[in-house]
Scaffold this active site. Structure first.
Site, PDB file in Angstrom:
ATOM      1  N   GLY A 127      10.776   8.267   9.681  1.00  0.00           N
ATOM      2  CA  GLY A 127      10.739   8.703  11.133  1.00  0.00           C
ATOM      3  C   GLY A 127      11.136  10.311  11.173  1.00  0.00           C
ATOM      4  O   GLY A 127      11.960  10.617  10.329  1.00  0.00           O
ATOM      5  N   PRO A 128      10.815  10.963  12.390  1.00  0.00           N
ATOM      6  CA  PRO A 128      11.131  12.279  12.440  1.00  0.00           C
ATOM      7  C   PRO A 128      12.645  12.487  12.528  1.00  0.00           C
ATOM      8  O   PRO A 128      13.321  11.482  12.570  1.00  0.00           O
ATOM      9  CB  PRO A 128      10.624  12.620  13.777  1.00  0.00           C
ATOM     10  CG  PRO A 128       9.999  11.457  14.360  1.00  0.00           C
ATOM     11  CD  PRO A 128       9.993  10.327  13.569  1.00  0.00           C
ATOM     12  N   PRO A 129      13.106  13.716  12.199  1.00  0.00           N
ATOM     13  CA  PRO A 129      14.243  14.013  12.165  1.00  0.00           C
ATOM     14  C   PRO A 129      15.173  13.741  13.454  1.00  0.00           C
ATOM     15  O   PRO A 129      14.461  13.877  14.382  1.00  0.00           O
ATOM     16  CB  PRO A 129      14.532  15.442  11.780  1.00  0.00           C
ATOM     17  CG  PRO A 129      13.065  16.049  11.681  1.00  0.00           C
ATOM     18  CD  PRO A 129      12.126  15.083  11.931  1.00  0.00           C
ATOM     19  N   THR A 149      16.102  10.930  14.730  1.00  0.00           N
ATOM     20  CA  THR A 149      15.790   9.770  15.512  1.00  0.00           C
ATOM     21  C   THR A 149      16.838   8.660  15.180  1.00  0.00           C
ATOM     22  O   THR A 149      16.767   7.389  15.545  1.00  0.00           O
ATOM     23  CB  THR A 149      14.346   9.092  15.228  1.00  0.00           C
ATOM     24  OG1 THR A 149      14.660   9.181  13.730  1.00  0.00           O
ATOM     25  CG2 THR A 149      13.290  10.031  15.843  1.00  0.00           C
ATOM     26  N   HIS A 195       3.558  37.625  35.041  1.00  0.00           N
ATOM     27  CA  HIS A 195       3.097  36.768  33.785  1.00  0.00           C
ATOM     28  C   HIS A 195       3.497  35.231  34.088  1.00  0.00           C
ATOM     29  O   HIS A 195       2.511  34.558  34.004  1.00  0.00           O
ATOM     30  CB  HIS A 195       3.910  37.397  32.581  1.00  0.00           C
ATOM     31  CG  HIS A 195       3.556  36.521  31.179  1.00  0.00           C
ATOM     32  ND1 HIS A 195       2.709  37.224  30.091  1.00  0.00           N
ATOM     33  CD2 HIS A 195       3.809  35.388  30.779  1.00  0.00           C
ATOM     34  CE1 HIS A 195       2.456  36.344  29.379  1.00  0.00           C
ATOM     35  NE2 HIS A 195       3.233  35.106  29.486  1.00  0.00           N
ATOM     36  N   GLU A 196       4.759  35.072  34.489  1.00  0.00           N
ATOM     37  CA  GLU A 196       5.098  33.547  34.556  1.00  0.00           C
ATOM     38  C   GLU A 196       4.404  33.327  35.831  1.00  0.00           C
ATOM     39  O   GLU A 196       3.992  32.051  35.885  1.00  0.00           O
ATOM     40  CB  GLU A 196       6.665  33.534  34.768  1.00  0.00           C
ATOM     41  CG  GLU A 196       7.515  33.791  33.485  1.00  0.00           C
ATOM     42  CD  GLU A 196       7.072  33.398  32.291  1.00  0.00           C
ATOM     43  OE1 GLU A 196       6.729  32.044  32.438  1.00  0.00           O
ATOM     44  OE2 GLU A 196       7.228  33.887  31.311  1.00  0.00           O
ATOM     45  N   HIS A 247       1.086  31.855  34.780  1.00  0.00           N
ATOM     46  CA  HIS A 247       1.231  30.623  34.285  1.00  0.00           C
ATOM     47  C   HIS A 247       1.271  29.486  35.382  1.00  0.00           C
ATOM     48  O   HIS A 247       0.698  28.454  35.303  1.00  0.00           O
ATOM     49  CB  HIS A 247       2.435  30.333  33.338  1.00  0.00           C
ATOM     50  CG  HIS A 247       2.272  31.173  31.893  1.00  0.00           C
ATOM     51  ND1 HIS A 247       1.179  31.017  31.247  1.00  0.00           N
ATOM     52  CD2 HIS A 247       3.217  31.728  31.551  1.00  0.00           C
ATOM     53  CE1 HIS A 247       1.492  31.661  30.292  1.00  0.00           C
ATOM     54  NE2 HIS A 247       2.731  32.311  30.453  1.00  0.00           N
ATOM     55  N   ASP A 286       2.254  32.837  23.625  1.00  0.00           N
ATOM     56  CA  ASP A 286       1.022  31.975  24.183  1.00  0.00           C
ATOM     57  C   ASP A 286      -0.217  31.988  23.497  1.00  0.00           C
ATOM     58  O   ASP A 286      -1.006  30.850  23.437  1.00  0.00           O
ATOM     59  CB  ASP A 286       0.851  32.644  25.540  1.00  0.00           C
ATOM     60  CG  ASP A 286       1.696  32.530  26.504  1.00  0.00           C
ATOM     61  OD1 ASP A 286       2.808  32.053  26.285  1.00  0.00           O
ATOM     62  OD2 ASP A 286       2.084  33.580  27.502  1.00  0.00           O
TER      63      ASP A 286
HETATM   64  P1  ADP Z   1      18.318  11.167  11.322  1.00  0.00           P
HETATM   65  O1  ADP Z   1      19.021  10.517  10.303  1.00  0.00           O
HETATM   66  O2  ADP Z   1      17.102  10.383  11.714  1.00  0.00           O
HETATM   67  O3  ADP Z   1      17.854  12.615  11.260  1.00  0.00           O
HETATM   68  P2  ADP Z   1      20.506  10.842  12.520  1.00  0.00           P
HETATM   69  O4  ADP Z   1      21.036   9.365  12.439  1.00  0.00           O
HETATM   70  O5  ADP Z   1      21.385  11.962  11.572  1.00  0.00           O
HETATM   71  O6  ADP Z   1      19.204  11.197  12.645  1.00  0.00           O
HETATM   72  O7  ADP Z   1      20.961  11.185  14.322  1.00  0.00           O
HETATM   73  C1  ADP Z   1      21.943  12.525  14.722  1.00  0.00           C
HETATM   74  C2  ADP Z   1      22.757  12.043  15.819  1.00  0.00           C
HETATM   75  O8  ADP Z   1      21.950  11.853  16.835  1.00  0.00           O
HETATM   76  C3  ADP Z   1      23.404  10.839  15.681  1.00  0.00           C
HETATM   77  O9  ADP Z   1      24.846  11.029  15.038  1.00  0.00           O
HETATM   78  C4  ADP Z   1      23.625  10.171  16.968  1.00  0.00           C
HETATM   79  O10 ADP Z   1      24.722  10.776  17.733  1.00  0.00           O
HETATM   80  C5  ADP Z   1      22.467  10.921  17.693  1.00  0.00           C
HETATM   81  N1  ADP Z   1      21.442   9.831  17.683  1.00  0.00           N
HETATM   82  C6  ADP Z   1      20.177   9.537  17.318  1.00  0.00           C
HETATM   83  N2  ADP Z   1      19.390   8.598  17.396  1.00  0.00           N
HETATM   84  C7  ADP Z   1      20.200   7.846  18.249  1.00  0.00           C
HETATM   85  C8  ADP Z   1      20.034   6.609  18.717  1.00  0.00           C
HETATM   86  N3  ADP Z   1      18.863   6.015  18.369  1.00  0.00           N
HETATM   87  N4  ADP Z   1      21.022   6.181  19.411  1.00  0.00           N
HETATM   88  C9  ADP Z   1      22.019   6.835  19.561  1.00  0.00           C
HETATM   89  N5  ADP Z   1      22.336   7.994  19.175  1.00  0.00           N
HETATM   90  C10 ADP Z   1      21.591   8.431  18.503  1.00  0.00           C
END
Ligand code: ADP
Length: 601
Positions: free
Chosen positions: A201-203, A205, A422-423, A426, A498
């Site tokens: 999964g993306p960072p 999450t 400009h804004e 948009h 933009d």
């Molecule tokens: P990843 O490892 O996917 O990059 P992390 O686990 O390091 O993400 O998430 C960083 C912080 O974001 C966690 O310490 C928490 O505080 C918050 N966080 C991320 N996802 C959740 C979730 N599903 N529920 C609660 N807190 C979350």
């Protein structure tokens, strides 16, 4: 807090080391300087004979090449006898003895004798060289660093309650918790529990959080390492770190080994450069270690990545990371739940509407939401409030989304006016085009890198985009540049972002989404080596047509925006004037301006 214990590592305390080195080199030199006999110039040999004649000498010491002469008044002198003098005048010595002069000689230095000051100085220099090498290689000498961290049960263990919005992923990993709690129950049935689980999964999450919560739920230690720790410039270092990590894991009856950023070490093998070889060794070691422990043992390896596609297939084979769990960005319900988890940690006002904040944060990851709640608490703290209110949360959301307001930036009147038009450009396009996301806020207070921001919020999460939605987005992006041209009679560099985004959308539409007359084909994006493998390579003629189609999409949107703004000059002017006056407009104020100026398409 979970206690993060660093495995022992010989990390030099720089200051102590430097002082020790100075002492090691400095002390012998100082001793030598202090104890060294002062250098007096030798006297003429005739003068020495003269002293002997006059009975002034008490002692003569024969040294390697000269004589040391002590006079009765305590003076110590030095003289060098002419060559062969002593050999030719053997009686000279007996004569001196007769005159009551004490004669002796110092032994020549034994070549086998150890010269301690020289040894110490040499060692000190060797140490100095090692230290310099250590510094220039950023401490990456094999034995000097190891970055495994072990979290042992502390009083604030993460459990499933702390992880929200990823229910499917939680369900999938629940059986690992059961296994870790009662491994005998599973092994007596002959069941095979996955050794490796890959969280994809993306960072931000919550992959790390999920892994920690598995350890927390099962009450087992959590060993943490990051894939990038294993990637080193010295061959074999990464592999030895992997070995160390698993050695540590085997010391526990059961535990979770978590490897973050697995893609850093687990990329497909191949290539010939040195760093490739090192990575290959590390990857092989990881495979060996994973094959090495029996499933009956309570060790589960969990890895996280957001690039499953580039992982070496060997890593994904049965018996290794064969269980894949997707951890995606949360939907609206998930976001509300995550906000709830983090809101528990701070003092909220009784009437906060987390649901509406969740609605206004599409695309936010769990980490973004945690950050939002924290920012809100800081804002409330700064304002001296005891509880966090809805408006704190909203302001924090704007801050996380659009960057921090930079009120200290002083814009010239000209820049401010330009930014306002400009804004407004948009905003008017976004307000009038039916497919556009609703407007949330328009501001000319500089935020982050932008001079002003027009913020739209989708009503619901979008997973797919229609062609007309994307065309509308390009037209909204063009609105800023068009308004500058029409009202200010010039073009500025302020539209560069933009333009970049509009071109990017158009490129996706043509090359990936098949939304141009070129048809539903995937074309390679220029300069993207990775995509090049997957996408159909195009001929020179097609490449030219791809470029033309991208340009057509952007120019059509530009013409559309010009037409709308020309038709609604009054609305743009009024909005710009209001912006110059009050700097920010919210959704209701924008609506009011559009109604007053009778805006329509
Ligand atoms: P990843 O490892 O996917 O990059 P992390 O686990 O390091 O993400 O998430 C960083 C912080 O974001 C966690 O310490 C928490 O505080 C918050 N966080 C991320 N996802 C959740 C979730 N599903 N529920 C609660 N807190 C979350």
């Amino acid at each position: 807090m979970d206690l993060l214990v660093e495995l022992p590592r010989l990390r030099p305390r720089l200051v102590i080391l430097t002082l020790a080195l100075i002492a090691l080199t400095g002390v012998p030199v100082a001793i030598y300087l202090i104890t060294r006999a002062p250098a007096t110039p030798p006297i003429a040999f005739s003068e020495f004979l003269h002293h002997v004649e006059r009975e002034r000498v008490t002692q003569v010491t024969f040294q390697e090449r000269h004589l040391q002469v002590t006079l009765k008044d305590g003076q110590v002198l030095k003289t060098v006898p002419p060559p062969e003098f002593l050999a030719a005048n053997a009686a000279f010595v007996t004569d001196m003895v007769k005159r009551n002069i004490r004669v002796d000689a110092t032994a020549l230095p034994d070549p086998n004798e150890l010269n301690y000051p020289a040894i110490v100085t040499g060692l000190a220099f060797f140490g100095l060289i090692c230290f310099t090498v250590y510094r220039t290689t950023a401490g990456r000498i094999p034995s000097m660093s190891g970055r495994t961290r072990v979290a042992v049960r502390g009083d604030n263990v993460v459990t499933f309650q702390d992880v929200a919005g990823v229910d499917e992923a939680k369900d999938e990993v629940k059986e690992i918790v059961d296994f870790l709690r009662e491994p005998e129950r599973f092994s007596s049935l002959g069941g095979r529990i996955p050794k490796g689980v890959l969280l994809v999964g993306p960072p931000g999450t919550g992959k790390t959080l999920l892994a920690r919560s598995i350890a927390g739920e099962a009450g087992v230690p959590f060993l943490f390492a990051s894939g990038s720790d294993f990637v080193e410039m010295y061959a074999g270092v990464g592999a030895s770190r992997v070995r160390r990590l698993f050695k540590e894991a085997r010391r526990h009856p059961s535990c979770i080994v978590f490897i973050d950023e697995l893609d850093a070490v687990g990329r497909s093998r191949g290539g010939s450069s040195l760093s490739h070889e090192e990575r290959e060794q590390t990857l092989n070691q990881l495979l060996v270690e994973m094959d090495g422990f029996e499933t009956q043992r309570g060790i589960v390896v969990i890895a996280a990545t957001n690039r499953q596609d580039i992982l070496d297939p060997a890593l994904l084979r049965p018996g290794r990371f064969d269980r894949h769990v997707t951890v995606g960005n949360p939907d609206i319900k998930g976001r509300e739940a995550i906000l709830g988890v983090h809101a528990r940690k701070i003092t909220m006002a009784p009437v906060v509407d987390l649901r509406s904040i969740a609605r206004g944060t599409p695309g936010f990851s769990g980490a973004d939401l945690a950050n939002l709640v924290n920012e809100a608490a800081l804002l409330a703290g700064r304002a001296g409030r005891a509880t966090v209110t809805n408006s704190d949360l909203q302001e924090a959301r704007d801050k996380v989304m659009m960057g921090v307001e930079r009120r200290s930036v002083v814009l010239s009147e000209m820049d401010r006016a330009n930014c306002a038009y400009h804004e407004a450009g948009h905003a008017v396009i976004a307000a009038l085009l039916p497919n556009a996301d609703p407007l949330h806020k328009v501001t000319i207070i500089p935020r982050g890198r932008a001079m002003g921001v027009t913020m739209q919020l989708p009503e619901a999460d979008r997973h797919t985009y229609t062609k007309s939605y994307l065309e509308t987005q390009i037209a909204v992006l063009m609105g800023g540049r068009v308004a500058e041209e029409i009202f200010m009679n010039h073009m500025t560099s302020g539209a560069s972002n933009d333009i970049e985004r509009a071109t990017d959308i158009a490129q996706h539409m043509v090359c990936e989404f098949g939304m141009s007359p070129l048809g539903p084909l995937a074309f390679r994006k220029p300069g993207n080596a990775f995509e090049a493998d997957k996408h159909h390579t195009v001929s020179e003629a097609t490449a030219q047509r791809v470029d033309e189609e991208i340009r057509t999409l952007v120019m059509n949107a530009y013409d559309h925006a010009t037409w709308i703004i020309n038709k609604n000059k009054a609305a743009v002017r009024l909005m710009a004037e209001q912006l110059l006056e009050q700097e920010s407009l919210d959704a209701a104020e924008i609506k009011d301006i559009l109604a007053r100026s009778n805006a329509r398409i």
